[in-house]
Design a protein around this motif. Sequence first.
Motif, PDB file in Angstrom:
ATOM      1  N   VAL A 241      -0.492  10.969 -22.075  1.00  0.00           N
ATOM      2  CA  VAL A 241      -0.286   9.513 -22.418  1.00  0.00           C
ATOM      3  C   VAL A 241       0.741   9.507 -23.964  1.00  0.00           C
ATOM      4  N   ALA A 242       1.698   8.101 -24.047  1.00  0.00           N
ATOM      5  CA  ALA A 242       2.254   7.797 -24.823  1.00  0.00           C
ATOM      6  C   ALA A 242       1.431   7.241 -26.604  1.00  0.00           C
ATOM      7  N   LEU A 243       2.190   7.567 -26.952  1.00  0.00           N
ATOM      8  CA  LEU A 243       1.414   7.549 -28.414  1.00  0.00           C
ATOM      9  C   LEU A 243       2.232   6.298 -29.325  1.00  0.00           C
ATOM     10  N   ARG A 244       2.217   5.488 -30.158  1.00  0.00           N
ATOM     11  CA  ARG A 244       3.053   4.446 -31.172  1.00  0.00           C
ATOM     12  C   ARG A 244       2.191   4.804 -32.057  1.00  0.00           C
ATOM     13  N   LEU A 245       3.087   5.250 -33.540  1.00  0.00           N
ATOM     14  CA  LEU A 245       2.681   5.298 -35.030  1.00  0.00           C
ATOM     15  C   LEU A 245       3.196   4.044 -35.482  1.00  0.00           C
ATOM     16  N   ASP A 246       2.678   3.772 -36.063  1.00  0.00           N
ATOM     17  CA  ASP A 246       3.150   2.773 -37.114  1.00  0.00           C
ATOM     18  C   ASP A 246       3.034   3.440 -38.527  1.00  0.00           C
ATOM     19  N   ALA A 322     -17.730   9.280 -45.867  1.00  0.00           N
ATOM     20  CA  ALA A 322     -17.848  10.493 -46.000  1.00  0.00           C
ATOM     21  C   ALA A 322     -17.245  11.328 -46.393  1.00  0.00           C
ATOM     22  N   GLY A 323     -16.274  10.381 -47.924  1.00  0.00           N
ATOM     23  CA  GLY A 323     -14.789  11.489 -48.623  1.00  0.00           C
ATOM     24  C   GLY A 323     -14.062  11.536 -47.971  1.00  0.00           C
ATOM     25  N   TYR A 324     -13.320  11.064 -47.142  1.00  0.00           N
ATOM     26  CA  TYR A 324     -11.941  10.534 -47.015  1.00  0.00           C
ATOM     27  C   TYR A 324     -11.587   9.235 -47.062  1.00  0.00           C
ATOM     28  N   PRO A 325     -11.460   9.656 -47.631  1.00  0.00           N
ATOM     29  CA  PRO A 325     -10.804   8.161 -48.876  1.00  0.00           C
ATOM     30  C   PRO A 325      -9.237   7.521 -48.387  1.00  0.00           C
ATOM     31  N   LEU A 326      -8.581   8.586 -48.118  1.00  0.00           N
ATOM     32  CA  LEU A 326      -7.103   8.087 -47.272  1.00  0.00           C
ATOM     33  C   LEU A 326      -7.222   7.474 -45.607  1.00  0.00           C
ATOM     34  N   ALA A 327      -8.253   8.055 -44.976  1.00  0.00           N
ATOM     35  CA  ALA A 327      -8.867   7.968 -43.560  1.00  0.00           C
ATOM     36  C   ALA A 327      -8.145   6.551 -43.407  1.00  0.00           C
ATOM     37  N   THR A 328      -7.081   6.199 -42.377  1.00  0.00           N
ATOM     38  CA  THR A 328      -6.844   5.284 -41.357  1.00  0.00           C
ATOM     39  C   THR A 328      -5.907   5.487 -40.020  1.00  0.00           C
ATOM     40  N   ARG A 329      -6.120   3.852 -39.790  1.00  0.00           N
ATOM     41  CA  ARG A 329      -5.276   4.233 -38.871  1.00  0.00           C
ATOM     42  C   ARG A 329      -4.489   3.667 -38.620  1.00  0.00           C
ATOM     43  N   ILE A 330      -3.310   4.528 -37.402  1.00  0.00           N
ATOM     44  CA  ILE A 330      -2.546   4.776 -37.849  1.00  0.00           C
ATOM     45  C   ILE A 330      -1.618   4.342 -36.282  1.00  0.00           C
ATOM     46  N   GLY A 331      -1.821   3.975 -35.394  1.00  0.00           N
ATOM     47  CA  GLY A 331      -0.871   3.545 -34.424  1.00  0.00           C
ATOM     48  C   GLY A 331      -2.313   3.798 -32.682  1.00  0.00           C
ATOM     49  N   ASP A 332      -1.922   3.446 -31.616  1.00  0.00           N
ATOM     50  CA  ASP A 332      -2.159   3.760 -30.676  1.00  0.00           C
ATOM     51  C   ASP A 332      -1.459   4.965 -29.973  1.00  0.00           C
ATOM     52  N   ALA A 333      -2.716   4.074 -28.659  1.00  0.00           N
ATOM     53  CA  ALA A 333      -2.222   5.569 -27.654  1.00  0.00           C
ATOM     54  C   ALA A 333      -1.872   4.586 -25.883  1.00  0.00           C
ATOM     55  N   VAL A 334      -0.869   3.983 -25.607  1.00  0.00           N
ATOM     56  CA  VAL A 334      -0.808   3.619 -24.275  1.00  0.00           C
ATOM     57  C   VAL A 334      -0.312   4.186 -23.119  1.00  0.00           C
ATOM     58  N   GLY A 336       1.732   5.944 -20.060  1.00  0.00           N
ATOM     59  CA  GLY A 336       3.151   5.948 -20.133  1.00  0.00           C
ATOM     60  C   GLY A 336       3.738   7.077 -20.181  1.00  0.00           C
ATOM     61  N   ALA A 337       5.129   7.481 -19.799  1.00  0.00           N
ATOM     62  CA  ALA A 337       5.382   9.076 -20.344  1.00  0.00           C
ATOM     63  C   ALA A 337       4.878   9.950 -21.554  1.00  0.00           C
ATOM     64  N   ALA A 338       4.250  10.760 -21.049  1.00  0.00           N
ATOM     65  CA  ALA A 338       4.294  11.566 -22.657  1.00  0.00           C
ATOM     66  C   ALA A 338       4.662  11.642 -23.703  1.00  0.00           C
ATOM     67  N   GLY A 339       4.828  10.825 -25.187  1.00  0.00           N
ATOM     68  CA  GLY A 339       5.890  10.837 -26.081  1.00  0.00           C
ATOM     69  C   GLY A 339       5.368  10.407 -27.341  1.00  0.00           C
ATOM     70  N   VAL A 340       5.741  10.514 -28.178  1.00  0.00           N
ATOM     71  CA  VAL A 340       5.323   9.758 -29.971  1.00  0.00           C
ATOM     72  C   VAL A 340       6.831   9.000 -29.950  1.00  0.00           C
ATOM     73  N   THR A 341       5.592   6.934 -29.952  1.00  0.00           N
ATOM     74  CA  THR A 341       7.498   6.393 -30.912  1.00  0.00           C
ATOM     75  C   THR A 341       6.976   5.702 -31.939  1.00  0.00           C
ATOM     76  N   VAL A 342       7.946   5.684 -32.657  1.00  0.00           N
ATOM     77  CA  VAL A 342       7.406   5.833 -34.073  1.00  0.00           C
ATOM     78  C   VAL A 342       8.032   4.190 -34.620  1.00  0.00           C
ATOM     79  N   THR A 343       7.217   2.968 -35.414  1.00  0.00           N
ATOM     80  CA  THR A 343       7.920   2.014 -35.734  1.00  0.00           C
ATOM     81  C   THR A 343       7.552   2.291 -36.892  1.00  0.00           C
ATOM     82  N   GLY A 344       8.264   0.885 -37.828  1.00  0.00           N
ATOM     83  CA  GLY A 344       8.010   1.060 -39.365  1.00  0.00           C
ATOM     84  C   GLY A 344       8.925   2.389 -39.506  1.00  0.00           C
ATOM     85  N   ALA A 345       8.469   2.052 -40.976  1.00  0.00           N
ATOM     86  CA  ALA A 345       9.407   3.359 -42.130  1.00  0.00           C
ATOM     87  C   ALA A 345       7.637   3.349 -43.072  1.00  0.00           C
TER      88      ALA A 345
END
Length: 349
Positions: A241-246, A322-334, A336-345
């Motif tokens: 899958v292709a991953l998109r990370l914010d 459960a004790g992981y205070p920084l746990a966050t949703r950071i992106g999604d899978a779509v 497409g060709a396997a790889g990682v696309t980063v948006t934002g900074a």
Amino acid sequence: MRLTELAHGGGCGCKLAPSVLQTLLAGQPAAGPFPQLLVGTETADDAAVWQVNDDLTVLATTDFFMPMVDDPRDFGRIAATNALSDIYAMGGRPIMALAILGMPISRLPAETIREILAGGASVCAEAGIPVAGGHSIDSPEPIYGLAVVGLGSPARLHRNSGAKPGDALILTKGLGVGHYSAAIKRQALPGGAYAEMLASTTLLNRIGGELSGEAAVHAITDVTGFGLLGHALELARGSGVALRLDAAAVPLLEHAAALARDGFVTGASHRNWDSYGEGITLPTAMPDWQRHLLCDPQTSGGLLIACEAAAANALVARIRGAGYPLATRIGDAVAGAAGVTVTGAPELR
């Protein structure tokens, strides 16, 4: 003598670069026709898995490195927490560990080495398992870690190859451990930052085992020496899958961005980036310091979880509770060709 002065690298920053590892493993014989071997080397998973029967699997892993901190007990605690993470990431339950020890006997007092072992044993006790043995050598640089054996169920196994298009991505710990370790080596870590880093790197990833069998969770891997981008790329390739990370959503340790901007970067961050190849797409003109945060080698980092999007918010709340205070949703899978696309900074925070 400071422990970090005895080592040319530290923590998971000692890992060989992904490209070097691929070169070394190329042409190695396959594990062979063993139908009981459910997980071997084929998808860069976190632990090997052997099926005993319909209800039981044995998981095995090993992890060790050179010191990233100077306190010997803390070094042992961090190394043990990191080694246990592989079992939790696969949805297993550790049952025992074996110590791996290499020490410059002529340069370190016995008490220091005992403290390293005691630190590792204390984390294993917290996990409810014994250190049942081990092996030691006289080494020019200090090395410590564990081989860990765990148990699981075939039906509750989580690999890094199960992500599906439409999944949400969750990261359970903040990035920046490598930047902190670079500052430690130069004795420039800001006040209070050491305690923050220690709290993160000694926090067991047992939530991975607790999520085993959850139908909404499709894939898990831990984020360690290859950085967020490297381990996300392994998950993308394993899952097809292709991953998109914010990047703006990615959780960071408090001082990580400032340290990265000020040049506290490990050599492993450069090696990681050089190894990713064509699999990573970054925003145009992203500054190097922001890229380094995403390539930063994490020692005892968090879990990267792919789950059904509809369940993501509830899972984040459960993980934080459960004790992981920084746990966050950071992106999604779509699809497409396997790889990682980063948006934002990443931003200074």
